[in-house]
Design a protein around this motif. Sequence first.
Motif, PDB file in Angstrom:
ATOM      1  N   ALA A 113       0.849  -1.193   0.000  1.00 18.95           N
ATOM      2  CA  ALA A 113       0.000   0.000   0.000  1.00 18.95           C
ATOM      3  C   ALA A 113       0.884   1.243   0.000  1.00 18.95           C
ATOM      4  O   ALA A 113       1.957   1.260   0.612  1.00 18.95           O
ATOM      5  CB  ALA A 113      -0.918   0.003   1.219  1.00 18.95           C
ATOM      6  N   ARG A 114       0.422   2.279  -0.676  1.00 20.52           N
ATOM      7  CA  ARG A 114       1.175   3.531  -0.743  1.00 20.52           C
ATOM      8  C   ARG A 114       0.212   4.696  -0.581  1.00 20.52           C
ATOM      9  O   ARG A 114      -0.899   4.678  -1.137  1.00 20.52           O
ATOM     10  CB  ARG A 114       1.927   3.630  -2.069  1.00 20.52           C
ATOM     11  CG  ARG A 114       2.653   4.949  -2.281  1.00 20.52           C
ATOM     12  CD  ARG A 114       3.636   4.861  -3.442  1.00 20.52           C
ATOM     13  NE  ARG A 114       3.019   4.414  -4.686  1.00 20.52           N
ATOM     14  CZ  ARG A 114       2.450   5.221  -5.573  1.00 20.52           C
ATOM     15  NH1 ARG A 114       2.387   6.531  -5.338  1.00 20.52           N
ATOM     16  NH2 ARG A 114       1.931   4.733  -6.685  1.00 20.52           N
ATOM     17  N   ASN A 115       0.635   5.710   0.181  1.00 22.52           N
ATOM     18  CA  ASN A 115      -0.201   6.906   0.306  1.00 22.52           C
ATOM     19  C   ASN A 115       0.374   8.027  -0.557  1.00 22.52           C
ATOM     20  O   ASN A 115       1.412   7.873  -1.212  1.00 22.52           O
ATOM     21  CB  ASN A 115      -0.350   7.331   1.769  1.00 22.52           C
ATOM     22  CG  ASN A 115       0.974   7.730   2.411  1.00 22.52           C
ATOM     23  OD1 ASN A 115       1.986   7.948   1.742  1.00 22.52           O
ATOM     24  ND2 ASN A 115       0.973   7.831   3.741  1.00 22.52           N
ATOM     25  N   ASP A 116      -0.291   9.161  -0.555  1.00 28.83           N
ATOM     26  CA  ASP A 116       0.137  10.267  -1.425  1.00 28.83           C
ATOM     27  C   ASP A 116       1.434  10.909  -0.965  1.00 28.83           C
ATOM     28  O   ASP A 116       2.063  11.660  -1.723  1.00 28.83           O
ATOM     29  CB  ASP A 116      -0.967  11.323  -1.499  1.00 28.83           C
ATOM     30  CG  ASP A 116      -2.167  10.845  -2.315  1.00 28.83           C
ATOM     31  OD1 ASP A 116      -1.987   9.925  -3.144  1.00 28.83           O
ATOM     32  OD2 ASP A 116      -3.274  11.383  -2.114  1.00 28.83           O
TER      33      ASP A 116
ATOM     34  N   ILE B 200       4.878   7.109   1.299  1.00 27.33           N
ATOM     35  CA  ILE B 200       5.197   6.061   2.276  1.00 27.33           C
ATOM     36  C   ILE B 200       4.594   4.745   1.806  1.00 27.33           C
ATOM     37  O   ILE B 200       3.454   4.701   1.322  1.00 27.33           O
ATOM     38  CB  ILE B 200       4.667   6.435   3.672  1.00 27.33           C
ATOM     39  CG1 ILE B 200       5.287   7.758   4.130  1.00 27.33           C
ATOM     40  CG2 ILE B 200       4.949   5.333   4.685  1.00 27.33           C
ATOM     41  CD1 ILE B 200       4.668   8.310   5.400  1.00 27.33           C
ATOM     42  N   VAL B 201       5.343   3.666   1.941  1.00 20.77           N
ATOM     43  CA  VAL B 201       4.913   2.356   1.448  1.00 20.77           C
ATOM     44  C   VAL B 201       4.867   1.348   2.597  1.00 20.77           C
ATOM     45  O   VAL B 201       5.807   1.260   3.394  1.00 20.77           O
ATOM     46  CB  VAL B 201       5.859   1.840   0.346  1.00 20.77           C
ATOM     47  CG1 VAL B 201       5.511   0.410  -0.065  1.00 20.77           C
ATOM     48  CG2 VAL B 201       5.820   2.768  -0.864  1.00 20.77           C
TER      49      VAL B 201
ATOM     50  N   PHE C 175       8.439   1.552   4.294  1.00 24.06           N
ATOM     51  CA  PHE C 175       9.506   2.180   3.513  1.00 24.06           C
ATOM     52  C   PHE C 175       9.138   3.650   3.300  1.00 24.06           C
ATOM     53  O   PHE C 175       8.006   3.961   2.881  1.00 24.06           O
ATOM     54  CB  PHE C 175       9.705   1.476   2.171  1.00 24.06           C
ATOM     55  CG  PHE C 175      10.032   0.015   2.307  1.00 24.06           C
ATOM     56  CD1 PHE C 175      11.328  -0.387   2.433  1.00 24.06           C
ATOM     57  CD2 PHE C 175       9.018  -0.949   2.300  1.00 24.06           C
ATOM     58  CE1 PHE C 175      11.660  -1.741   2.573  1.00 24.06           C
ATOM     59  CE2 PHE C 175       9.324  -2.287   2.432  1.00 24.06           C
ATOM     60  CZ  PHE C 175      10.643  -2.687   2.570  1.00 24.06           C
ATOM     61  N   TYR C 176      10.099   4.530   3.573  1.00 22.28           N
ATOM     62  CA  TYR C 176       9.878   5.962   3.460  1.00 22.28           C
ATOM     63  C   TYR C 176      10.598   6.502   2.230  1.00 22.28           C
ATOM     64  O   TYR C 176      11.677   6.035   1.863  1.00 22.28           O
ATOM     65  CB  TYR C 176      10.363   6.675   4.716  1.00 22.28           C
ATOM     66  CG  TYR C 176       9.598   6.276   5.956  1.00 22.28           C
ATOM     67  CD1 TYR C 176       8.425   6.926   6.306  1.00 22.28           C
ATOM     68  CD2 TYR C 176      10.058   5.228   6.762  1.00 22.28           C
ATOM     69  CE1 TYR C 176       7.702   6.552   7.437  1.00 22.28           C
ATOM     70  CE2 TYR C 176       9.355   4.848   7.898  1.00 22.28           C
ATOM     71  CZ  TYR C 176       8.175   5.505   8.229  1.00 22.28           C
ATOM     72  OH  TYR C 176       7.487   5.127   9.335  1.00 22.28           O
ATOM     73  N   PRO C 177      10.020   7.512   1.589  1.00 24.16           N
ATOM     74  CA  PRO C 177      10.653   8.086   0.391  1.00 24.16           C
ATOM     75  C   PRO C 177      11.947   8.798   0.764  1.00 24.16           C
ATOM     76  O   PRO C 177      12.084   9.354   1.864  1.00 24.16           O
ATOM     77  CB  PRO C 177       9.616   9.066  -0.136  1.00 24.16           C
ATOM     78  CG  PRO C 177       8.766   9.419   1.063  1.00 24.16           C
ATOM     79  CD  PRO C 177       8.734   8.185   1.908  1.00 24.16           C
TER      80      PRO C 177
END
Length: 355
Positions: free
Chosen positions: A284-287, A290-291, A351-353
């Motif tokens: 899942a990923r948000n805008d 962040i994954v 996982f963070y960008p």
Amino acid sequence: MEKKWMIYGANGYTGELIAREAVKRGLKPVLAGRNAQKLEPLAAELNLEMRSFPIDEKTATHLSDMDAVLHCAGPFSKTSALMIEACLSAKAHYMDITGEIPVFEHTHSQHERAKEAGVVLCSGVGFDVIPTDCTALKLKELMPDATYLALGFDSDSGISRGTYKTMIQGLGTGSAERQDEKLASVPIGSQRRTIDFGRGKRAAMGIPWGDVATAYYSTGIPNITTWIPFPKPLAAGTGLMNALQPLLASSCVQDTLSNWVEKRVSGPDETLRSNSPAYIWGEARNDAGIVKVVRIQTANVYDLTVYGALASVNGVLTGNFAGGSYTPSQLFGSEFLETLPGSGKFEADTFYPAY
């Protein structure tokens, strides 16, 4: 009074597996299907009641004393709508083991009618789609603001006759995904990436798996794709399949392939099933970029279908659910998968960008 329920399509590969496991657990389902000659030996061996009838406008008359029907006779695109009508008329809960997107959409479209009738409708109570559906809800719980969802699985399990027939039906339709809440067709092979499903990174390709429909109802996430491992050389050849879609969709080709399956395919044996676990993956990923990634190992495709179907029947018959159309995770929660034999526990990573 003990609740009475039916396995329709009990003479099929998966239906028979479910019937045999049910008897091992002390359950007494009614075995049903279209072919009495194929049903009689199994019913006699298991000492179960048997009924033979087609799926048509008169099916409800055969369900008048049923509390629930587990529908296992595919292709479900040809059989499920009529069986749902029969169950609504007979006030019997309906469950099936489909993986077909149009079937999920049709079942969902009957929500209000099921609500009025006090009947639970739940398509996909097998490997299609319990593992990935529960994974989808788990990710939604971990990331409530997710806007993108990807789901997939990796398994060496063999393929049954019914699953082959469903795959053949899909040859002429291409792949699918959900874009901004809407179902969208995409060319086969156009979705490619590398994924670690649980046993190392592998080339993967998008497929029209049922969660493109169901995961949206379970989570509300507007963008959904579904994936399996697929070698790059084979994925590169899918362009030919796209070009041949009109031919592959023709009744002549469909009938020829289905007849070949009927004569040549029987289904994986117990040894293959016991040595072929499934690896379920979700992302899942948000805008904000962040994954969240979730993985879980389960029993093989067919054993999980048996366990999931029986657990779903038991849950619906012993639960207190309002009528309507549900996904498995809507009924039983994300943890439902972890309770099934052969399943591990969800493992999650974040996982963070990079900024």
